[in-house]
Scaffold this active site. Structure first.
Site, PDB file in Angstrom:
ATOM      1  CD  GLU A 186     -21.628  -9.256 -46.290  1.00 51.30           C
ATOM      2  OE1 GLU A 186     -20.511  -8.490 -46.619  1.00 51.30           O
ATOM      3  OE2 GLU A 186     -22.759  -9.302 -46.593  1.00 51.30           O
ATOM      4  CD  GLU A 238     -22.681   3.568 -48.238  1.00 47.45           C
ATOM      5  OE1 GLU A 238     -23.307   3.361 -47.357  1.00 47.45           O
ATOM      6  OE2 GLU A 238     -22.704   3.146 -49.370  1.00 47.45           O
ATOM      7  CG  ASN A 246     -22.242  -1.218 -50.876  1.00 51.38           C
ATOM      8  OD1 ASN A 246     -22.589  -2.113 -50.061  1.00 51.38           O
ATOM      9  ND2 ASN A 246     -22.028  -0.212 -51.165  1.00 51.38           N
ATOM     10  CG  HIS A 266     -27.204  -9.925 -47.865  1.00 49.43           C
ATOM     11  ND1 HIS A 266     -27.077  -9.147 -48.769  1.00 49.43           N
ATOM     12  CD2 HIS A 266     -26.019  -9.688 -47.302  1.00 49.43           C
ATOM     13  CE1 HIS A 266     -26.364  -8.332 -48.708  1.00 49.43           C
ATOM     14  NE2 HIS A 266     -25.434  -8.621 -47.824  1.00 49.43           N
TER      15      HIS A 266
HETATM   16 ZN   LIG Z   1     -23.646  -7.580 -47.126  1.00 47.92          ZN
END
Ligand SMILES: [Zn+2]
Ligand SMILES: NC(=O)c1ccc[n+]([C@@H]2O[C@H](COP(=O)([O-])OP(=O)(O)OC[C@H]3O[C@@H](n4cnc5c(N)ncnc54)[C@H](O)[C@@H]3O)[C@@H](O)[C@H]2O)c1
Length: 366
Positions: A186, A238, A246, A266
């Site tokens: 991330e 959003e 994303n 993830h």
């Molecule tokens: Zn994520």
């Protein structure tokens, strides 16, 4: 609070709040004091994090009436039924409107504690103490809280902002290597969606980050949080550009679902997903081969996979990606790189080229 502590102020529509980033913050009573208003505090944690850090937090809160709820550890427990234990405790212990709920743990605990704070008596004070890198750079910023439903992840929830976020670098010392890498996916994402200087900084400092150098981690967390806060502030609910966050996630979710939840973390799926987005962007003529090579190399140095699992075919990818929630009006929307460090959200791409990427990128046979 030492003068090494970084304080980042997040400005969102409803309110502004600080994110404290530094070493040994969770045991410092002065950091909590401005953010706790009543006498009652409920600490929500889990069976892994509580033995490590609960005592330290409790010791800083001796001036208050403190209760705790220890949840089972794991994404499979991010359910309404487990969440209700938090509400049950608040009621049983007769917590009032001025109470404070503290979430002490990774993203799972933070999302559940935040959702309980949002719902209990229509909203009580909330403090986040994220203890994974992913939670420190992502889930604790932006106000999304909630739980999973058997029919979909994060399908029940609320936008709810905390009084403050306390990101204590010390807690990252007990995190296992896979979880650290997952958080770095991330972090790298922020560099690619609009912060090219940060991308370059990450190239220079990835080895130090992997070695958990405190000052490098502090800087990476601060920069990530401010990048995320900037994107969120411009689009809190959003409607548009928040979807930039994303990047790598549409490919990544397909990997997570295709492999069965829990196989890939993830962040690992996002790492491979970013490489797939880079490949597609390069085939679309937007980034160069050498840009793509730099991206793949950085993801690899962060200890992340750079290609999808062979067991998911291109056809399966297409199917899995079409059910992703970013599909509007039947078209797959993707976050793609227009140049190194800048991305866009678009459904205007060549679907045949997407198939080429899915068929060929990282394939043992391709
Ligand atoms: Zn994520
Ligand atoms: N709200 C948002 O905007 C947002 C954004 C991204 C992700 N999320 C959510 O966050 C969750 C994932 O968060 P995560 O990656 O932190 O996973 P997690 O909360 O499951 O934590 C990962 C593992 O690390 C353990 N752990 C936590 N801190 C530790 C520490 N300091 N030392 C040792 N072990 C520790 C946890 O108990 C768990 O076993 C998902 O449910 C996801 O939906 C939310």
């Amino acid at each position: 609070m030492s003068n090494q502590t970084t304080i980042l102020n997040v400005n969102l529509a409803e309110r502004a709040y600080p994110i404290y980033i530094g070493m040994d913050l969770i045991g410092d009573s002065a950091i909590y004091q401005p953010h706790i208003h009543g006498q009652q505090v409920l600490i929500v944690s889990n069976t892994t994090v509580a033995p490590l850090y609960l005592e330290s937090v409790r010791s800083a809160l001796q001036a208050y009436k403190v209760e705790t709820v220890i949840l089972p550890d794991g994404e499979q427990y991010k359910t309404l039924a487990v969440w209700q234990q938090i509400i049950d405790t608040l009621l049983e212990k007769r917590f009032d409107r001025r109470c404070t709920v503290i979430g002490l743990g990774g993203g799972v605990v933070g999302d559940m504690a935040g959702f309980a704070a949002a719902c209990y008596q229509r909203g009580v004070y909330f403090i986040q103490i994220p203890t994974t890198l992913l939670a420190q750079v992502d889930s604790s910023v932006g106000g999304k809280t909630g739980v999973n439903h058997p029919l979909g992840k994060n399908m029940i929830g609320a936008f709810y902002q905390p009084q403050c976020v306390i990101a204590d670098i010390r807690t990252l010392g007990t995190l296992d290597g896979r979880q650290l890498s997952a958080g770095l996916a991330e972090v790298i994402k922020y560099g690619l969606i609009g912060d090219p200087d940060f991308f370059t900084w990450l190239e220079q400092n990835m080895d130090g980050l992997m070695a958990r150098d405190q000052s490098l981690l502090t800087y990476a967390i601060e920069r990530s949080c401010s990048d995320k806060a900037r994107v969120v502030a411009a689009d809190e609910r959003e409607a548009g550009n928040r979807a930039l966050l994303n990047l790598g996630h549409t490919f990544g979710h397909a990997i997570e679902t295709g492999m069965g939840y829990g196989e890939w973390l993830h962040g690992e799926a996002v790492g491979a997903g970013i490489c797939m987005a880079a490949d597609f962007s390069r085939r679309s003529g937007w980034i160069t081969e050498s840009d793509q090579a730099r991206i793949v190399s950085l993801i690899a140095r962060a200890g992340l996979p750079v290609r999808p699992p062979d067991s998911i075919t291109a056809e399966q990818f297409m199917q899995l990606m079409s059910v992703d929630k970013k599909v509007l009006a039947q078209k797959i929307r993707l976050v793609l790189m227009r140049q190194l460090g800048y991305s866009i959200v678009t459904d205007d791409f060549d679907p045949d080229l997407l198939r080429v990427t899915l068929n060929e990128y990282g394939r043992a046979t391709g």
